[in-house]
Design a protein around this motif. Structure first.
Motif, short mmCIF file in Angstrom:
data_model
loop_
_atom_site.label_atom_id
_atom_site.label_comp_id
_atom_site.label_asym_id
_atom_site.label_seq_id
_atom_site.Cartn_x
_atom_site.Cartn_y
_atom_site.Cartn_z
N GLY A 135 16.38 27.11 -13.60
CA GLY A 135 17.63 27.87 -13.51
C GLY A 135 18.74 27.22 -14.30
O GLY A 135 19.52 27.89 -15.00
N ILE A 136 18.84 25.88 -14.21
CA ILE A 136 19.86 25.17 -14.98
C ILE A 136 19.65 25.36 -16.48
O ILE A 136 20.60 25.56 -17.24
N ALA A 137 18.39 25.33 -16.91
CA ALA A 137 18.08 25.50 -18.34
C ALA A 137 18.49 26.88 -18.84
O ALA A 137 18.72 27.07 -20.04
N ALA A 138 18.56 27.86 -17.92
CA ALA A 138 18.97 29.21 -18.30
C ALA A 138 20.48 29.39 -18.31
O ALA A 138 20.98 30.46 -18.66
N MET A 139 21.21 28.34 -17.96
CA MET A 139 22.68 28.41 -17.97
C MET A 139 23.16 28.14 -19.38
O MET A 139 23.58 27.03 -19.74
N VAL A 146 22.22 36.81 -13.91
CA VAL A 146 20.87 37.19 -13.49
C VAL A 146 19.80 36.39 -14.23
O VAL A 146 18.68 36.21 -13.72
N ASP A 147 20.12 35.89 -15.42
CA ASP A 147 19.14 35.09 -16.16
C ASP A 147 18.80 33.80 -15.41
O ASP A 147 17.67 33.31 -15.49
N ILE A 148 19.77 33.25 -14.69
CA ILE A 148 19.51 32.07 -13.87
C ILE A 148 18.62 32.45 -12.70
O ILE A 148 17.62 31.77 -12.41
N SER A 149 18.96 33.55 -12.02
CA SER A 149 18.14 34.03 -10.90
C SER A 149 16.72 34.30 -11.35
O SER A 149 15.74 33.95 -10.67
N LYS A 150 16.59 34.93 -12.50
CA LYS A 150 15.27 35.28 -13.04
C LYS A 150 14.44 34.03 -13.34
O LYS A 150 13.24 33.99 -13.08
N ALA A 151 15.11 33.00 -13.88
CA ALA A 151 14.40 31.77 -14.21
C ALA A 151 13.91 31.06 -12.96
O ALA A 151 12.79 30.53 -12.92
#
Length: 278
Positions: A135-139, A146-151
């Motif tokens: 999730g952090i990497a998607a920040m 939602v990209d964080i949630s998805k990750a």
């Protein structure tokens, strides 16, 4: 409104984050068989006092302690006391925070008490922690919330199922904005909800506490009579990991990690921004 921080404010949050990291190090060492959860709370209080910081947990909504100590089936918000004595084979999630000059840090980790833990418990903690890093990497600048949630959800769903049959991604609690207050907008789900849409766009100055909570069974929780302690409804054990993260023009900074998250994010091909404290 979502609070956007200046570089100077992010530097203050980094100071608070390092206090939280120190709390984690000290309480991890103290989480041994025979220790009470109040013992861990006293350790955290000393770290905060020695740093000249303030607790953001103590008194928050009436919470009576400096850290949350959540043992086994307790998901989050466990209250330290003299009655809860850690035993060999327990797992404990410790959630801690600190304030420096009005700016907050907040992070959590799961520790193993003693030895002899079942492989599925070790894997539960690993999966939860790694989903947080995904999730952090998607920040990233330009992504959506939602990209964080998805990750986070995607990482968990890709893992082999435990013997219990599934991992339960806790639905009632999630991540949040952080800055001049501990809990701020936006609320961050650890799974994708079509009802919530894509969420805000991620921009420099945004700070989030990213915190997946995962059980070996249900995603559902209930609150005990003390109005704080959250447990799984089926009694399965759970894990909780969290870091406070700032997004800058140069990338993310994991404010509550001693190395700003550099080593772990490198595994995801993400370069962290320079430490604002040098």
């Amino acid at each position: 409104m979502v609070q956007i921080k200046t570089p100077e404010q992010i530097a203050k949050m980094r100071e608070a984050g390092l206090v939280v990291a120190a709390i984690h190090a000290a309480t991890r060492e103290a989480a041994v068989p025979g220790a009470t959860t109040r013992d861990l709370d006293m350790v955290a209080r000393k770290v905060i006092a020695d740093a000249g910081a303030k607790s953001n947990f103590l008194g928050y909504g009436g919470f009576p302690a400096t850290i949350c100590t959540s043992v086994n089936e307790v998901v989050v918000h466990g209250i330290p006391d003299d009655k809860t004595v850690l035993k060999d084979g327990d797992i404990i999630s410790i959630d801690a925070g600190a304030i420096v000059d009005g700016w907050h840090g907040d992070a959590a980790f799961t520790a193993f008490v003693g030895t002899g833990h079942a492989p599925e418990l070790i894997e539960l903690s690993r999966v939860t922690e790694e989903s947080m890093w995904a999730g952090i990497a998607a920040m990233k600048n330009g992504n959506r919330l939602v990209d964080i949630s998805k990750a986070i959800e995607g990482y968990i769903r890709r893992q082999p199922r435990p013997s219990s049959g599934k991992y339960g991604i806790i639905e009632d609690y999630g991540g949040h904005g952080i800055g001049s207050e501990m809990h701020m907008d936006p609320h961050l789900l650890n799974y994708v909800s079509r009802k919530r849409g894509k969420g805000i766009r991620l921009v420099p100055g945004l700070c989030l506490a990213i915190e997946p909570m995962v059980s070996l069974g249900t995603a559902r929780t209930e609150v005990r009579a003390d109005d704080w302690t959250v447990v799984t409804t089926d009694g399965t054990w759970s894990s909780h990991w969290e870091h406070s993260v700032a997004l800058t023009e140069a990338g993310p900074i994991v404010l509550t990690s001693p190395d700003c998250g550099k080593a772990k994010l490198a595994e995801y091909g993400v370069t962290t921004a320079p430490d604002p404290l040098g």
